[in-house]
Write a protein that holds these residues in place. Structure first.
Motif, PDB file in Angstrom:
ATOM      1  N   GLU A   4      67.369  33.121  21.960  1.00 25.40           N
ATOM      2  CA  GLU A   4      67.875  32.362  20.540  1.00 25.40           C
ATOM      3  C   GLU A   4      67.057  30.862  20.374  1.00 25.40           C
ATOM      4  OE1 GLU A   4      71.957  30.613  18.722  1.00 25.40           O
ATOM      5  OE2 GLU A   4      71.950  31.685  20.719  1.00 25.40           O
ATOM      6  N   ARG A   5      66.839  30.402  21.474  1.00 17.39           N
ATOM      7  CA  ARG A   5      66.042  29.071  21.227  1.00 17.39           C
ATOM      8  C   ARG A   5      64.566  29.308  20.840  1.00 17.39           C
ATOM      9  NH1 ARG A   5      67.038  23.838  25.139  1.00 17.39           N
ATOM     10  NH2 ARG A   5      66.295  22.228  23.604  1.00 17.39           N
ATOM     11  N   LYS A  29      70.521  33.198  25.507  1.00 23.42           N
ATOM     12  CA  LYS A  29      70.100  31.822  24.968  1.00 23.42           C
ATOM     13  C   LYS A  29      69.038  31.450  24.840  1.00 23.42           C
ATOM     14  CE  LYS A  29      74.832  30.433  26.953  1.00 23.42           C
ATOM     15  NZ  LYS A  29      75.662  29.576  27.826  1.00 23.42           N
TER      16      LYS A  29
END
Length: 545
Positions: A506-507, A503
């Motif tokens: 991805e950011r 996560k």
């Protein structure tokens, strides 16, 4: 301990031995008698220390021949000086096997064919030994004061050797790599080259070394100063091993010689004001007359290189009085100069309030000009040999410049060494070499405002998210880059599960672009990270996003 130790031959001349007979061990009459002991049992391993004159009526020797042999073997093994046996009711003769064994080991056996009072023998010999011991202590005290007085006189080392010769009748030499060698009397000169060659090979960890060459016996004691061996006091003796009194005497002589060498070296360091002036002018970029300072520089050579080495001592000078600190620094310089000279450098040294600056010149082949092994060895020796008197409670930090040949580059080299130290203090680098600072060498020359703008261009959004939400995107980015994009390693170092890492990555991709690990984007981001870390340490007040 006594100046003239009590030997077995001396014991035979005492009153209570007038009727005694030596029946074995004629060659062992030079054994030293340290004490007397009455021994009537066969198991005595823990009862004697060595050097005892054993007195017995033979009670323990009445058993079978094997026990008698074991008894004598035990005495010899435990270092007894001699065995005295009273021939009489308990033991009427000494077997030939015991005589042969004693002769084989040069172990004296003395017999009394008349009744003797062991108490009279022990009282006589113990009184003599104790009196000799007290006299030796007095003599040691007297000669120690003599050594101290001579250490303050001109040509003190030679005079100390002369006193040692008068006291022992042996030949003495003092040899050293750094100072003139001495010998006394003149006959000792023939051993000078032998001792110089031998001492050059020594790496003494023991305080004393005994050496025998043919019929010549030598005692070699290192003269220590500032945690180093400055030379060796050598005694040529007729005996394989000197007495305890002589060894103590030699140790006192080495301390006085060390004081002479210390004083001479300190005088030499105090006379280095022009050397200090020379380095100060160079690091400040002032014009200098090289001919005037030529004595502080090695001869020019195509293969002559140097590095500027700086030892930083933080603010410890403030904990000492000015006079004490100057003395401490003087000893520190002597210590450092001695080590690097032995490693083949030609040092020019300057000492300042909080630092020691060294122009470390050396000869090297073109492909070996870095010479890191020698520099590393010097630093290791300095750190390893720290003593309570040297760099006491002081944390040293080292900085070493790039390699130069032109003396005009000293100012630049000094800045590099100082920068390296500062980077260590800021925990941005661990290496002592300026060359290893990598991209920081470029960033340090940039304006802080320009660096901040560069950081904002690449990292501002990430840093603002972390400030607002308490996230760890910036730390994740740093670890991910360090792990070269390996997700398992990154998750392990961050102590998070892989789903959480995915996560965060991805950011980061949404902010930096999906190809942020590819060149040239990755290079730009890594430089921004380095710039941010540098600003946090050197200009934290301007970090506003």
């Amino acid at each position: 301990m006594s100046k003239h130790p009590l030997l077995v031959r001396d014991v035979l001349k005492r009153k209570h031995f007038e009727s005694a007979k030596l029946i074995a061990g004629q060659q062992g009459l030079n054994r030293q008698v340290l004490w007397t002991h009455i021994l009537e049992i066969k198991d005595f391993d823990t009862l004697i220390n060595g050097g005892e004159l054993i007195l017995t009526t033979g009670v323990g020797l009445q058993l079978e021949r094997e026990t008698q042999i074991a008894y004598l073997e035990n005495l010899i093994r435990n270092g007894a000086a001699a065995l005295c046996i009273e021939i009489g009711d308990y033991f009427n003769y000494v077997p030939a096997e015991l005589v042969a064994m004693a002769n084989a080991h040069d172990f004296p056996i003395i017999i009394f064919e008349e009744v003797v009072r062991f108490i009279d023998i022990t009282q006589d010999l113990h009184t003599y030994i104790i009196n000799q011991h007290q006299q030796a202590l007095t003599q040691l005290d007297t000669i120690s004061r003599t050594f101290m007085e001579l250490s303050l006189m001109p040509n003190g080392i030679l005079k100390i050797l002369q006193v040692l010769h008068q006291d022992t009748d042996a030949l003495f030499l003092f040899v050293s790599e750094d100072t003139k060698s001495f010998y006394y009397p003149i006959e000792a000169k023939k051993y000078l080259h032998l001792m110089e060659d031998h001492c050059q090979q020594l790496e003494l960890h023991e305080p004393i070394q005994l050496m025998s060459i043919d019929k010549d016996h030598f005692v070699i004691i290192p003269v220590n100063g500032l945690g180093q061996v400055w030379g060796y006091l050598c005694m040529r003796s007729a005996l394989p091993k000197p007495s305890d009194y002589t060894l103590l005497n030699l140790e006192r002589a080495t301390m006085s010689i060390a004081q002479i060498l210390m004083r001479n070296r300190m005088l030499q360091e105090r006379q280095q004001s022009r050397e200090d002036e020379f380095i100060l002018a160079l690091i400040q970029g002032e014009p200098i007359d090289l001919q005037y300072y030529q004595s502080y520089l090695p001869m020019e050579s195509r293969n002559l290189f140097y590095r500027v080495v700086v030892f930083n001592m933080l603010d410890y000078a403030n904990t000492f009085s000015e006079e004490d600190w100057q003395e401490i620094q003087l000893q520190n310089v002597m210590f450092v100069r001695s080590i690097i000279k032995k490693l083949g450098f030609f040092p020019t040294v300057s000492v300042r309030q909080h630092e020691i600056i060294i122009l470390a010149f050396y000869i090297a082949a073109d492909d070996m000009e870095e010479n890191r092994d020698s520099f590393n060895q010097a630093i290791q020796q300095i750190v390893a040999r720290k003593t309570p008197q040297l760099f006491e409670q002081i944390t040293l930090t080292f900085g070493i410049s790039n390699v130069y040949q032109s003396i005009n580059s000293v100012q630049q080299g000094y800045k590099e060494a100082k920068t390296t130290i500062q980077m260590q203090h800021n925990e941005l680098a661990s290496s002592i070499y300026y060359k290893d600072l990598g991209v920081y060498r470029l960033l340090l020359h940039q304006d802080h405002v320009a660096l901040l703008q560069y950081v904002k261009d690449y990292l501002q959004e990430i840093l603002l998210i972390d400030q607002k939400n308490g996230n760890d995107l910036y730390q994740t980015l740093c670890v991910y880059l360090a792990c070269n994009g390996a997700k398992n390693d990154t998750a392990e170092q961050l102590f998070i599960v892989r789903q959480t890492l995915y996560k965060r990555i991805e950011r980061l991709e949404n902010i930096l672009g999906a190809d942020f690990l590819q060149a040239p984007h990755r290079l730009n981001i890594e430089i921004a990270v380095k710039a941010y870390e540098l600003l946090k340490k050197t200009a934290p007040d301007i970090l506003r996003f």
